[in-house]
Motif scaffolding. Structure first.
Motif, short mmCIF file in Angstrom:
data_model
loop_
_atom_site.label_atom_id
_atom_site.label_comp_id
_atom_site.label_asym_id
_atom_site.label_seq_id
_atom_site.Cartn_x
_atom_site.Cartn_y
_atom_site.Cartn_z
N TYR A 20 -11.69 -8.88 -6.12
CA TYR A 20 -11.53 -9.19 -4.71
C TYR A 20 -10.43 -10.23 -4.50
O TYR A 20 -9.57 -10.07 -3.63
N CYS A 21 -10.45 -11.27 -5.30
CA CYS A 21 -9.47 -12.35 -5.13
C CYS A 21 -8.04 -11.88 -5.42
O CYS A 21 -7.10 -12.32 -4.77
N LYS A 22 -7.88 -10.99 -6.39
CA LYS A 22 -6.53 -10.55 -6.75
C LYS A 22 -6.05 -9.37 -5.91
O LYS A 22 -4.86 -9.28 -5.61
N TYR A 23 -6.95 -8.47 -5.53
CA TYR A 23 -6.52 -7.24 -4.87
C TYR A 23 -7.20 -6.97 -3.53
O TYR A 23 -6.53 -6.84 -2.51
N PHE A 24 -8.51 -6.85 -3.54
CA PHE A 24 -9.22 -6.32 -2.38
C PHE A 24 -9.20 -7.24 -1.16
O PHE A 24 -9.44 -6.77 -0.05
N CYS A 25 -8.89 -8.51 -1.35
CA CYS A 25 -8.79 -9.40 -0.18
C CYS A 25 -7.69 -8.94 0.76
O CYS A 25 -7.79 -9.11 1.98
N TYR A 26 -6.66 -8.30 0.24
CA TYR A 26 -5.56 -7.80 1.07
C TYR A 26 -5.98 -6.62 1.94
O TYR A 26 -5.36 -6.35 2.96
N LEU A 27 -7.03 -5.92 1.51
CA LEU A 27 -7.51 -4.78 2.28
C LEU A 27 -8.32 -5.21 3.49
O LEU A 27 -8.58 -4.42 4.38
N ASN A 28 -8.73 -6.47 3.51
CA ASN A 28 -9.59 -6.97 4.58
C ASN A 28 -8.92 -8.01 5.45
O ASN A 28 -9.61 -8.75 6.16
N SER A 29 -7.62 -8.08 5.39
CA SER A 29 -6.91 -9.03 6.24
C SER A 29 -5.64 -8.39 6.77
O SER A 29 -4.99 -7.62 6.08
N ILE A 30 -5.33 -8.73 7.99
CA ILE A 30 -4.11 -8.22 8.60
C ILE A 30 -3.04 -9.28 8.40
O ILE A 30 -3.17 -10.41 8.87
N SER A 31 -2.00 -8.88 7.69
CA SER A 31 -0.91 -9.80 7.42
C SER A 31 0.36 -9.01 7.16
O SER A 31 0.34 -7.78 7.11
N HIS A 33 1.94 -9.29 4.36
CA HIS A 33 2.04 -9.19 2.90
C HIS A 33 2.23 -7.72 2.50
O HIS A 33 1.61 -6.84 3.09
N PRO A 34 3.07 -7.44 1.51
CA PRO A 34 3.33 -6.05 1.11
C PRO A 34 2.09 -5.31 0.60
O PRO A 34 2.07 -4.09 0.58
N GLN A 35 1.07 -6.04 0.18
CA GLN A 35 -0.17 -5.41 -0.30
C GLN A 35 -1.24 -5.30 0.80
O GLN A 35 -2.33 -4.81 0.54
N SER A 36 -0.92 -5.76 2.00
CA SER A 36 -1.93 -5.74 3.07
C SER A 36 -2.21 -4.32 3.53
O SER A 36 -1.41 -3.40 3.30
N ILE A 37 -3.32 -4.15 4.20
CA ILE A 37 -3.72 -2.83 4.66
C ILE A 37 -2.70 -2.25 5.64
O ILE A 37 -2.46 -1.04 5.66
N CYS A 41 -0.89 1.28 4.96
CA CYS A 41 -0.93 2.38 5.94
C CYS A 41 0.47 2.89 6.25
O CYS A 41 0.70 4.11 6.36
N LYS A 42 1.41 1.98 6.37
CA LYS A 42 2.80 2.37 6.62
C LYS A 42 3.34 3.18 5.44
O LYS A 42 4.02 4.20 5.63
N LEU A 43 3.04 2.74 4.23
CA LEU A 43 3.48 3.48 3.05
C LEU A 43 2.86 4.88 3.03
O LEU A 43 3.55 5.86 2.74
N PHE A 44 1.58 4.98 3.37
CA PHE A 44 0.93 6.28 3.43
C PHE A 44 1.65 7.20 4.42
O PHE A 44 1.96 8.36 4.10
N GLU A 45 1.93 6.70 5.62
CA GLU A 45 2.62 7.51 6.63
C GLU A 45 4.01 7.93 6.16
O GLU A 45 4.42 9.07 6.37
N GLY A 96 -3.44 -1.63 -13.93
CA GLY A 96 -2.32 -1.40 -14.84
C GLY A 96 -0.97 -1.65 -14.19
O GLY A 96 -0.08 -2.25 -14.79
N PHE A 97 -0.80 -1.18 -12.96
CA PHE A 97 0.46 -1.36 -12.26
C PHE A 97 0.49 -2.64 -11.42
O PHE A 97 1.51 -2.98 -10.84
N GLU A 98 -0.66 -3.32 -11.35
CA GLU A 98 -0.82 -4.57 -10.59
C GLU A 98 -0.37 -4.43 -9.14
O GLU A 98 0.34 -5.27 -8.60
N THR A 99 -0.81 -3.34 -8.50
CA THR A 99 -0.46 -3.12 -7.10
C THR A 99 -1.50 -2.24 -6.43
O THR A 99 -2.06 -1.33 -7.05
N LEU A 100 -1.72 -2.50 -5.17
CA LEU A 100 -2.60 -1.66 -4.36
C LEU A 100 -1.87 -0.45 -3.80
O LEU A 100 -2.48 0.39 -3.15
N GLU A 101 -0.58 -0.35 -4.04
CA GLU A 101 0.18 0.80 -3.53
C GLU A 101 -0.29 2.11 -4.12
O GLU A 101 0.04 3.18 -3.61
#
Length: 143
Positions: A20-31, A33-37, A41-45, A96-101
């Motif tokens: 959570y501290c390294k990765y999943f916290c970015y999924l629960n905050s609007i910012s 940051h390149p790892q934010s949700i 979402c923009k990358l998905f689109e 392994g890739f150290e990214t939520l992308e």
């Protein structure tokens, strides 16, 4: 899914806290940051538009938002969507890739995999039915 890793509640807590501290916290905050949700979402689109523009156009004609479906997958890191072994394979790539992308890449790959089915949808309900059960989706071949 972490409860399958250890019988000790303390061990599971510490594993979850680290994730959570390294990765999943970015999924629960609007910012911004390149790892934010928002960025994910923009990358998905962008990926969906790049690899399946016809699907994007078809969904726009139906007034269906693909990011609405993918958002729920990504915000929960596919927990409750995939089988536990597949979640581990997905999370292994995140570590392994150290990214939520990896999450939007995988979400877009599901849409690409089901592109022909999506193009046959004529309503929101038909589109939603395509993604009710993803338990048979395999992570590694799609990534």
């Amino acid at each position: 899914p972490l409860c399958y890793i250890s019988n000790s509640k303390e061990d599971v807590f510490y594993i979850f806290r680290a994730l959570y501290c390294k990765y999943f916290c970015y999924l629960n905050s609007i910012s911004s940051h390149p790892q934010s949700i928002v960025s994910l979402c923009k990358l998905f689109e962008d990926l969906l538009q790049m690899y399946e523009p016809e699907v994007c156009y078809h969904l726009a004609q139906l007034n269906v938002s693909p990011v609405k479906t993918a958002f729920n997958w990504m915000i929960y890191a596919f927990v409750g969507v995939l089988e536990v072994d597949q979640i581990y394979l997905l999370w292994d790539r995140i570590l392994g890739f150290e990214t939520l992308e990896i999450l939007p890449v995988f979400a877009a790959s599901i849409f690409v995999f089901r592109a022909n089915l999506i193009l046959n949808c004529q309503t929101q309900e038909e589109f939603d039915e395509l993604f009710i059960d993803l338990s048979n989706i395999k992570v590694v071949p799609l990534l």
